[in-house]
Design a protein around this motif. Structure first.
Motif, short mmCIF file in Angstrom:
data_model
loop_
_atom_site.label_atom_id
_atom_site.label_comp_id
_atom_site.label_asym_id
_atom_site.label_seq_id
_atom_site.Cartn_x
_atom_site.Cartn_y
_atom_site.Cartn_z
N GLY A 1 25.08 3.78 47.37
CA GLY A 1 24.72 4.77 46.38
C GLY A 1 24.30 4.16 45.06
O GLY A 1 24.74 3.07 44.69
N SER A 2 23.42 4.85 44.36
CA SER A 2 22.94 4.38 43.07
C SER A 2 23.72 5.05 41.96
O SER A 2 23.98 6.26 42.00
N LEU A 3 24.14 4.28 40.96
CA LEU A 3 24.79 4.80 39.76
C LEU A 3 24.03 4.29 38.54
O LEU A 3 23.63 3.12 38.50
N CYS A 4 23.85 5.15 37.56
CA CYS A 4 23.13 4.75 36.35
C CYS A 4 24.03 3.89 35.46
O CYS A 4 25.25 3.79 35.67
N ALA A 5 23.45 3.32 34.42
CA ALA A 5 24.20 2.45 33.51
C ALA A 5 25.31 3.21 32.80
O ALA A 5 26.40 2.65 32.56
N ILE A 6 25.07 4.46 32.47
CA ILE A 6 26.09 5.25 31.76
C ILE A 6 27.30 5.49 32.67
O ILE A 6 28.45 5.37 32.24
N TYR B 1 20.63 15.61 27.10
CA TYR B 1 20.20 16.15 28.39
C TYR B 1 19.02 15.35 28.94
O TYR B 1 18.93 15.12 30.16
N SER B 2 18.15 14.89 28.08
CA SER B 2 16.99 14.11 28.52
C SER B 2 17.44 12.81 29.20
O SER B 2 16.80 12.36 30.16
N SER C 1 18.32 9.69 34.38
CA SER C 1 19.22 9.08 35.37
C SER C 1 19.08 9.78 36.72
O SER C 1 19.12 9.13 37.78
N LYS C 2 18.91 11.08 36.68
CA LYS C 2 18.69 11.83 37.92
C LYS C 2 17.40 11.37 38.59
O LYS C 2 17.35 11.18 39.81
N PHE D 1 23.59 9.25 41.81
CA PHE D 1 24.21 10.34 42.56
C PHE D 1 24.97 11.30 41.65
O PHE D 1 24.83 12.52 41.74
N ILE D 2 25.82 10.76 40.79
CA ILE D 2 26.65 11.62 39.94
C ILE D 2 25.79 12.45 39.01
O ILE D 2 26.01 13.66 38.85
N CYS D 3 24.79 11.84 38.40
CA CYS D 3 23.92 12.59 37.48
C CYS D 3 23.11 13.65 38.22
O CYS D 3 22.82 14.72 37.68
N THR D 4 22.76 13.37 39.46
CA THR D 4 22.04 14.36 40.27
C THR D 4 22.94 15.54 40.58
O THR D 4 22.50 16.69 40.54
N TRP D 5 24.19 15.27 40.92
CA TRP D 5 25.13 16.37 41.18
C TRP D 5 25.32 17.23 39.93
O TRP D 5 25.39 18.46 40.02
#
Length: 715
Positions: free
Chosen positions: A6-11, A34-35, A40-41, A46-50
């Motif tokens: 899974g991919s996770l963003c830096a944040i 929000y931007s 990140s989405k 994954f988390i930001c997409t959810w």
């Protein structure tokens, strides 16, 4: 997106680093704009997409839209203190608030347990690539057919509905046999009856005999949101002829059309939809059908739950493209380091991560389940198929499934724990309560009809109060439906327990049932229910706007000692002699108790005190303003403004831990009649009883029911 990794963003990664460095589970700031979340989405986090899937960009209404970045915040909290013999489990909660959507909490779970890591091997087959992007495809039908087959084979004792023996059938039904030709027909009960050959054997000559009997076939039901009534089909005196002659499918609302096709394609013939099977312009027919509504859902083969994501429920339909990418319906694997014991001790997994809010988001929090009538529909239906924004879910008394079944395996792999209770109790309560009722009914024969209520056997009040707490959060269009809309649930409990139903409460657990409180003290405008209900019932009050404005005191899982005893009840139905689980004309309770007295002073350190005597000289408890819950908004305002308020109250019960007493605040009507006006929570420590008479000590310390000295009537 084809990789189990899974991919996770830096944040998201930095949130774990902050957690590891702090060594605590303090709240951590996540995306501040929000931007940034959208970026990140877009790169596949994954988390930001959810999070984004529950908070898409705000719609531009009238050409005016504020800056999303200024109206959006996320705070996350990481807890990793759940150790297991074969690994660890980490819980992350993301609290999202924004101006264009309801506040939302996403829960993500990460686990190194073997049970969860085994799911990784299932993910190697990349099941998301095989999932048809269209809900309602032949693949979806195949999944549903397998669930039905498995349920019929494995859950015979739990999920066998009475209609499989032809015991009940609705007054009117929709015939979908010719749906493939584009038409659906309204039929009467007698038209649907079929003949069945029992095929019994003649015991004398041992030859088979043919005996025909009339039975009813299996039928399905639909739970749906009405939305704008003018946009959905309805049975009226003017439309009855057209429905009986056959109505084209393309003239039905999308939800009705899809439900019709779905039932037909699964090989069944009959479907019940309230707006098409009950005359909507006849109050007499509605009342008659409302009385058997519980039987309609209880005896259906399966119920379709139309959870539409559309703003207009009538336009949503059941069959559609999945709203999210199929990959995000499944868990992912990550090797990020997470502190498990100390900041210097990191576990790099591999961690299996999944969206633990998926069942809550797609089903429990759906707008459909804010309808008061749906609580009964879902409780009574043995099998349910939920059509959601992303997939089809199966729910029966024995199991749950979904098209992305790995997900359900993860979500349901853990027992309900205290921290999950508030979110999970809605779904937990429905089926757990039904299973408990089925078990209790089976035990009745062994006990030869003798019921054992609440102590050492029988159904715990926990199950009723769990269902009731869910019902209290829902909305009803008419006040008069408040008791009617759960009469089917009431009857199921009554058959299993033999208890006496008292306008929303139960006689044997009245000390629990009386512990409801309105939310008027939190600013909700609360009014009296326009339809009759006694003051002591939660059904007597209603919120101005949406919601019931009522909630339960959460003590029904604690050790509680009752301090009241019902000696008589007079519940009169409307009309007299009718169903006492529905509309009422009057209701009174005679209760043996010890009246107490309270005084509230605004200028005191402990502003509220409870007294043994009417002259208010012997104090045995204290309370504060925030633990005083008046039922009506005007009472709250009067209480807050008054310098001194005095009144009568009736102690209901005490909770052993904390020496807490709950009491009803009463308003005198006449003679020995009183009306409830609120509830208060009072602290009574052991030292408060030192000056009591022996009689009061026996009552308070021992809670002896034979020490109750007076009888009052609650109206």
């Amino acid at each position: 997106m084809e990789d189990p990794e899974g991919s996770l963003c830096a944040i998201c990664k930095s949130s774990f680093h902050i957690f590891n460095e702090r060594g605590t589970s303090n709240k951590i700031a996540h995306h501040r704009k929000y931007s940034d979340l959208v970026m990140s989405k877009d790169v596949g986090c994954f988390i930001c997409t959810w999070i984004w899937s529950r908070h898409p960009p705000p719609r531009d209404e009238g050409g005016v839209t504020g800056d999303p970045d200024e109206q959006f915040t996320i705070i996350c909290e990481i807890i990793c203190n759940e150790s297991f013999w074969q690994g660890y489990e980490c819980r992350i909660t993301f609290n999202i608030s924004c101006s264009w959507a309801v506040n939302y909490i996403l829960t993500v779970r990460l686990s190194t347990r073997k049970e969860q890591r085994d799911k990784y091997h299932d993910m190697m087959a990349r099941p998301w690539a095989k999932l048809d992007p269209y809900i309602g495809s032949p693949q979806s039908l195949e999944s549903v057919q397998s669930w039905i087959s498995s349920c019929e084979k494995s859950h015979e004792d739990l999920c066998r509905s009475p209609t499989e023996a032809g015991a009940f059938f609705p007054t009117r039904i929709l015939d979908v046999q010719k749906a493939c030709c584009g038409y659906v027909f309204l039929r009467s009960r007698d038209e649907a009856m079929v003949q069945r050959d029992t095929g019994e054997e003649d015991l004398c000559c041992h030859t088979p005999t043919s005996t025909l009997e009339h039975v009813y076939p299996a039928y399905w039901t639909l739970s749906h949101r009405w939305g704008d009534p003018s946009k959905i089909n309805q049975l009226c005196k003017e439309t009855e002829h057209q429905l009986r002659a056959g109505i084209p499918l393309d003239e039905l609302s999308p939800t009705f059309r899809d439900a019709t096709l779905f039932v037909h394609r699964l090989g069944y013939r009959y479907l019940w939809i309230d707006s098409l099977c009950i005359f909507q312009d006849s109050e007499v027919d509605w009342q008659r059908e409302a009385d058997i509504m519980a039987d309609v859902y209880r005896n259906s083969f399966c119920n379709i739950s139309a959870i539409s994501p559309s703003i207009d429920p009538s336009l949503g339909g059941l069959f559609r493209q999945r709203m999210d990418n199929a990959r995000f319906l499944y868990p992912f694997k990550t090797n990020i380091g997470i502190r498990v014991r100390s900041p210097s001790e990191l576990d790099y997994g591999p961690w299996i991560a999944w969206n633990d809010s998926i069942w809550i988001d797609e089903i429990e929090s759906a707008a459909l389940h804010t309808r008061g009538w749906v609580v009964q529909e879902r409780f009574l239906s043995t099998r349910i198929i939920h059509f959601t924004r992303n997939q089809i879910y199966w729910e029966c008394l024995g199991c749950t499934h979904c098209e992305a079944d790995i997900m359900i395996g993860l979500v349901n792999s853990r027992k309900v724990k205290d921290e999950d209770y508030i979110q999970r109790k809605r779904g937990y309560g429905y089926k757990a309560s039904r299973r408990e009722i089925i078990k209790e009914k089976a035990n009745l024969q062994a006990r030869r009809g003798r019921t054992e209520l609440y102590s050492g056997g029988g159904i715990s009040p926990f199950f009723w109060l769990t269902i009731l707490s869910t019902y209290m959060t829902c909305n009803l269009t008419k006040d008069s439906d408040k008791l009617i809309a759960m009469s089917g649930i009431v009857k199921a409990f009554r058959v299993a327990t033999g208890d006496t139903y008292l306008a929303g409460l139960w006689k044997q657990s009245l000390h629990y049932g009386l512990l409801w409180k309105s939310t008027a003290n939190r600013g909700t405008r609360i009014r009296r229910n326009e339809s009759y209900a006694p003051s002591w019932s939660w059904a007597s009050v209603a919120a101005v706007g949406t919601g019931s404005g009522v909630e339960l005191c959460d003590i029904y899982r604690k050790e509680v000692k009752p301090l009241i005893q019902v000696t008589d009840e007079r519940i009169v139905a409307e009309p007299p002699g009718g169903d006492t689980t529905g509309l009422l004309r009057s209701a009174e309770l005679d209760i043996k108790c010890k009246l107490s007295y309270f005084r509230y002073r605004n200028d005191s350190w402990w502003p509220g005190r409870l007294y043994v005597d009417e002259y208010m000289t012997d104090c045995y408890g204290r309370f504060e303003f925030e633990y005083t819950f008046f039922d009506m908004s005007d009472q709250v305002e009067k209480f807050a403004e008054a310098g001194v308020i005095e009144g009568t109250c009736m102690p209901i019960c005490k909770v052993e831990i904390g020496r807490t007493l709950y009491a009803l605040m009463l308003e005198h009507v006449e003679g020995k009649k009183f009306r409830r006006v609120g509830i208060l929570q009072c602290y009574c420590g052991d030292h408060d009883t030192r000056d009591f008479s022996d009689e009061w000590k026996a009552w308070w310390i021992d809670g002896a029911m034979n020490d109750l000295t007076g009888v009052i009537t609650l109206v």
